[in-house]
Enzyme design. Structure first.
Site, short mmCIF file in Angstrom:
data_model
loop_
_atom_site.label_atom_id
_atom_site.label_comp_id
_atom_site.label_asym_id
_atom_site.label_seq_id
_atom_site.Cartn_x
_atom_site.Cartn_y
_atom_site.Cartn_z
N ARG A 146 49.44 89.64 64.67
CA ARG A 146 48.24 89.63 63.84
C ARG A 146 47.29 90.76 64.18
O ARG A 146 46.30 90.99 63.47
CB ARG A 146 47.50 88.30 64.00
CG ARG A 146 48.29 87.10 63.60
CD ARG A 146 47.52 85.84 63.86
NE ARG A 146 46.40 85.69 62.95
CZ ARG A 146 46.45 85.03 61.80
NH1 ARG A 146 47.57 84.48 61.42
NH2 ARG A 146 45.39 84.94 61.04
N GLY A 164 37.61 86.88 61.32
CA GLY A 164 36.89 86.84 60.05
C GLY A 164 35.79 87.89 60.04
O GLY A 164 35.84 88.85 60.82
N LYS A 177 59.50 100.33 53.59
CA LYS A 177 60.05 100.01 54.92
C LYS A 177 60.07 101.26 55.79
O LYS A 177 59.68 101.23 56.95
CB LYS A 177 61.49 99.47 54.83
CG LYS A 177 61.71 98.08 54.29
CD LYS A 177 61.21 96.96 55.15
CE LYS A 177 59.76 96.70 54.93
NZ LYS A 177 59.34 95.74 53.97
N GLU A 206 56.40 102.48 56.80
CA GLU A 206 55.58 101.69 57.72
C GLU A 206 56.12 101.65 59.15
O GLU A 206 55.33 101.51 60.08
CB GLU A 206 55.32 100.27 57.19
CG GLU A 206 56.53 99.39 57.10
CD GLU A 206 56.18 98.00 56.56
OE1 GLU A 206 55.07 97.52 56.78
OE2 GLU A 206 57.05 97.41 55.90
N HIS A 248 60.11 113.81 35.66
CA HIS A 248 58.74 114.02 35.17
C HIS A 248 57.80 114.48 36.28
O HIS A 248 56.59 114.34 36.16
CB HIS A 248 58.22 112.74 34.51
CG HIS A 248 59.04 112.32 33.33
ND1 HIS A 248 58.99 112.97 32.11
CD2 HIS A 248 59.99 111.36 33.19
CE1 HIS A 248 59.85 112.41 31.27
NE2 HIS A 248 60.46 111.42 31.91
N LYS A 286 50.34 92.04 60.67
CA LYS A 286 51.22 91.23 59.82
C LYS A 286 50.45 90.50 58.71
O LYS A 286 50.86 90.53 57.56
CB LYS A 286 51.95 90.22 60.70
CG LYS A 286 52.97 89.38 59.98
CD LYS A 286 54.25 90.14 59.76
CE LYS A 286 55.27 89.33 59.01
NZ LYS A 286 56.23 90.22 58.32
O1 M6R Z 1 51.91 87.96 53.87
P1 M6R Z 1 52.02 88.71 52.60
O2 M6R Z 1 53.34 88.63 51.97
O3 M6R Z 1 50.93 88.34 51.61
O4 M6R Z 1 51.80 90.23 52.99
C1 M6R Z 1 51.72 91.23 52.02
C2 M6R Z 1 51.81 92.58 52.65
O5 M6R Z 1 50.78 92.78 53.55
C3 M6R Z 1 53.15 92.77 53.37
O6 M6R Z 1 54.23 92.55 52.52
C4 M6R Z 1 53.24 94.20 53.95
O7 M6R Z 1 53.31 95.13 52.91
C5 M6R Z 1 54.45 94.31 54.88
N1 M6R Z 1 54.06 94.95 56.10
C6 M6R Z 1 55.56 95.08 54.30
O8 M6R Z 1 56.64 95.16 55.16
#
Ligand code: M6R
Length: 624
Positions: A36, A111, A501, A504, A520, A619
C-alpha cells in the site's frame, strides 16, 4: 491548500492490543501492507514501563527494523504505519506515527484531512506548535486539545475530533495515560478489526490479521471502535450517535496466499497462479457441460439487467483495460450498448446517467478512490451499481447494489496480473449469462464459449510453458528505450495492458495502440531501436494485423508477434513469434495477456527493478 501539506493518503495501518509483545506483530503486519506504500514506516508502542516509544524512518519497513533494532521495543499495545507520499518528499519527520505536543498521544492515519488548515490555525492560536507539515499531526493535536480542555477520555476526544474534521480517514490512536486501549475510526478509508482470544488486531485490510484469527469486523463509515484487552469490542456510530451492532465475519484467506511460495517475486507467483485463479473464478458458475453459466449477482437482479438501456463501466488502470474487453463481450453477446470510462474522468464531469443505466465498477482492491466516487455519482443519479472486485468486504463492494467477486485471492505484486484475467473471466461469464437471459446469443455459440471458459485453466497452463522462451526473448529487448504494442478488436485492450505492465515495472516507455491506428502517427517512431509487440492471433481481422506487421517490417522495425499455434504467415514475417493455443476471439485476451505479463516481468528483472514495489507506485490508489 498550501503546497507544503504532506497528506497521508495511501497508507497501510496496523495495530495490536493483547497479552503478546506487539512489535513483532506490528512489523509482520507492516510487511503485509507494504504494497500500500513504501516511502516511510513507523511504530508507536506503550512500553512495559508505561512510556510512549515512537520510532519512524524514511524508507521501507526493513529500514524501520534496522533503525529500531537497538531500541526499547517492549509493550503489548502498539500501532504502526507504512506510507505512500503524494505531496512533498517522504522523510523521518513526516513519517507516522505523529505524537501530540503533550507527548501522550500517538496517531496513525490513512486518508486526508481537508480542513486541516483551519484547524491548524486554531490550534496555533491555542499555543500548539507543529513539527511536521502533515494533516495528521493537526489531527493528533486536535485530539490532545479536546481531551485537555474537556477533561474527557481518549474515546470522547477522538469522537469529538471526527465531528470537526472534513475528509477521509482511517485512524488508530493510543494514549500513554490510557494504556489499555486503542481507539480506531474510519470514514472512506478501510479498517478491519481482528478478534482474537482476549486480544485485538487492527489493519487496513485483513492480510496482517489472517495468521492470528479468522474472525473480523469491517468498520463502517463514521464508526469509532474501542479495543480493550479482554473486554468486548465496543463500536459507536458517531453520525447516528448509537452503538453499532457487531457483525463478525469469517475470513476465507489463507496465509500461503500471502507468501511468495518459493517464487522470487509475488508478481511471478501471481502470473503462475492463473490456471488456479481462473479455475476458482469459474468454479460453481460455469457448468461442466458448458450449457449454463450462473452468476448470483445477475440472477438476483434479473429484472434490472433485462431492463438496462445501457451499461457504463468505470475503472482505472488494468481494471479499465478489462472493462474495454467487457464492452466488446457485452455488446457482442447481449446487444446492450456499453460505455467504458476512466473513473477519474467520469466523476468530474456531469455525465448523462439514466435510471435504467447500469454502472459496473471494476476494481481489484475495491478501494480505488476515483472508482468509488464514480459509482457514488452514478448511484446519486439513480443508476443501479454493480461491482466486479477481488477484495471481499472492501469499500466498493460495500457501496454497490450487487456484484460479483473475481475470487483470485490476494494480489500483492503492484502490477496487476491475475486480477486482470479474473476480471475478464467474470465479464465473459456476465456476457454469456446475460446474453442467455436476453436471448441474444444462440445455444451453440453459448456452449462453445462456455466450454472454452471451462477449459481455460489448462489452456493457460499451456501458455505458461512458454516461460523459458519468453525469458530468453526478454534478453534481446531489455535495453530498448521505447516499445510499441499493437492489437485489434479484443486484443487492442490487451496491447494497452501489455504496455502498462512494461512501463510500471521496468520503467521503459511503452505505448499500446489499435494496430490500424499506427499509420496515423506512431509509425513515424518505427526504427530498429524500438521493438513492436503485435498480437496477431487467428481472428476475424488476422489478415489486417498481418498487414500492420508488414508495415512495421518495411520500416526496419523489429517485431515480436503473439500468434496462434500452427501460424505460418505472421510468424514468418515477424522476427520472433510466441505461439499460444487456439481459442475463440472473445476469450483470447485471457491467453494473449500472459506472454506480455511474462515479458514485462523478465525485462524488469533483467534491469534489476523492484518488481513487486516499483518506484512511485502503490497497490491501492485511494487518492484522487
Ligand atoms: O484496485 P484497482 O483495480 O481499482 O486498481 C486500479 C489501478 O490502480 C491498477 O490496475 C493499476 O493500474 C495497476 N498497478 C496496474 O498493474
Amino acid at each position: 491548500m498550501p503546497d507544503t501539506l504532506i497528506c497521508s493518503y495511501m497508507c497501510g495501518i496496523v495495530g495490536y492490543i493483547g497479552r503478546r509483545q506487539a512489535y513483532p506483530i506490528l512489523i509482520g503486519g507492516l510487511h503485509r501492507l507494504e504494497y500500500r506504500g513504501y516511502d516511510s514506516a513507523g511504530v508507536a508502542l506503550i512500553g512495559d514501563d508505561g512510556a510512549l516509544n515512537v520510532y519512524k524512518t524514511r524508507g521501507k519497513v526493513e529500514a524501520l527494523e534496522h533503525f529500531a533494532a537497538s531500541k526499547d521495543l517492549s509493550g503489548c499495545v502498539g500501532i504502526a504505519h507504512t506510507r505512500w507520499a503524494t505531496h512533498g518528499e517522504p522523510n523521518d519527520v513526516n513519517a507516522h506515527p505523529h505524537v501530540s505536543q503533550s507527548g501522550d498521544i500517538a496517531i496513525i492515519h490513512n486518508g486526508t484531512i481537508e480542513n486541516y488548515h483551519v484547524l491548524k490555525e486554531a490550534l496555533l492560536a491555542h499555543g500548539y506548535s507543529f513539527r511536521s507539515e502533515t494533516d495528521t499531526e493537526v489531527l493528533v493535536q486536535l485530539i490532545d486539545y479536546i481531551g485537555q480542555t474537556n477533561g474527557c477520555s481518549l474515546f470522547e476526544a477522538v469522537q469529538e475530533a471526527t465531528r470537526q474534521i472534513v475528509g477521509a480517514y482511517a485512524i488508530a490512536v493510543i494514549d500513554r495515560k490510557e494504556p489499555d486501549r486503542i481507539v480506531a475510526a474510519r470514514r472512506s478509508s478501510p479498517l478491519v478489526i481482528g478478534i482474537g482470544d482476549g486480544e485485538y488486531f487492527l489493519a487496513s485490510d485483513a492480510t496482517p490479521i489472517v495468521e492470528y484469527t479468522d474472525r473480523v469486523v469491517y468498520l463502517n463509515d463514521d464508526e469509532i471502535a474501542v479495543l480493550e484487552c479482554g473486554k468486548p469490542l465496543h463500536v459507536v456510530n458517531t453520525k447516528a450517535n448509537a452503538e453499532s451492532r457487531i457483525d463478525i465475519q469469517r475470513l476465507k484467506m489463507s496465509i500461503s496466499e500471502l507468501e511468495k511460495g518459493g517464487y522470487p517475486h509475488f508478481m511471478l507467483k501471481e502470473i503462475f497462479e492463473q490456471p488456479k485463479t481462473v479455475g476458482d473464478c469459474i468454479s460453481g458458475r460455469v457448468a461442466a457441460d458448458g450449457r449454463s453459466v450462473v452468476l448470483s449477482g445477475l440472477v438476483e437482479n434479473r429484472e434490472r439487467f433485462m431492463a438496462a438501456g445501457r451499461i457504463i463501466i468505470v475503472a482505472c488502470g488494468t481494471s479499465w483495460h478489462a472493462g474495454l474487453i467487457g464492452k466488446q463481450l457485452i455488446e457482442e453477446f447481449c446487444r446492450i450498448p456499453v460505455d467504458v470510462e476512466y473513473a477519474s474522468e467520469f466523476r468530474y464531469r456531469n455525465p448523462v446517467v439514466h435510471p435504467d443505466d447500469i454502472l459496473i465498477a471494476i476494481s481489484q482492491s475495491g478501494e480505488t478512490a476515483d472508482t468509488l466516487a464514480a459509482l457514488e455519482l452514478a448511484k446519486s443519479k439513480g443508476a443501479f451499481v454493480f461491482g466486479i472486485c477481488n477484495v471481499v468486504g472492501a469499500s466498493i463492494p460495500r457501496a454497490t447494489d450487487s456484484g460479483c467477486y473475481i475470487h483470485v485471492g490476494p494480489e500483492i505484486g503492484v502490477a496487476s496480473t491475475k486480477a486482470f484475467t479474473g476480471q475478464v473471466t467474470v465479464l465473459a461469464m456476465m456476457a454469456l449469462a446475460l446474453g442467455r437471459m436476453k436471448g441474444t446469443v444462440d445455444d451453440d455459440k453459448f456452449t462453445r464459449v462456455a466450454c472454452q471458459l471451462r477449459d481455460m485453466p489448462s489452456l493457460i497452463s499451456k501458455v505458461l510453458k512458454l516461460d523459458g522462451r519468453i525469458r530468453e526473448l526478454s534478453k534481446i529487448f531489455t535495453y530498448a528505450h521505447n516499445f510499441l504494442y499493437l492489437g485489434r478488436g479484443y486484443n487492442y485492450p490487451t496491447a494497452l495492458e501489455g504496455a502498462l505492465k512494461l512501463k510500471e515495472i521496468s520503467y521503459i516507455h511503452a505505448e499500446g495502440y489499435p494496430a490500424a491506428e499506427m499509420k496515423h502517427g506512431p509509425i513515424a517512431l518505427i526504427d530498429n531501436e524500438m521493438p513492436t509487440v503485435v498480437i496477431a492471433t487467428a481472428d476475424s481481422i488476422y489478415d489486417k494485423t498481418v498487414s500492420n506487421i508488414q508495415q512495421v517490417k518495411a520500416r526496419g522495425g523489429r517485431v515480436m508477434a503473439i500468434v496462434t499455434e500452427g501460424d505460418t504467415t505472421a510468424s514468418e514475417i515477424a522476427d520472433y513469434a510466441i505461439e499460444i493455443p487456439e481459442v475463440c476471439e472473445c476469450l483470447s485476451p485471457l491467453l494473449t495477456s500472459i506472454p506480455l505479463q511474462l515479458l514485462a516481468y523478465y525485462i524488469a528483472v533483467n534491469k534489476g527493478r523492484d518488481v513487486d514495489q516499483p518506484r512511485n507506485l502503490a497497490k491501492s490508489v485511494t487518492v484522487e
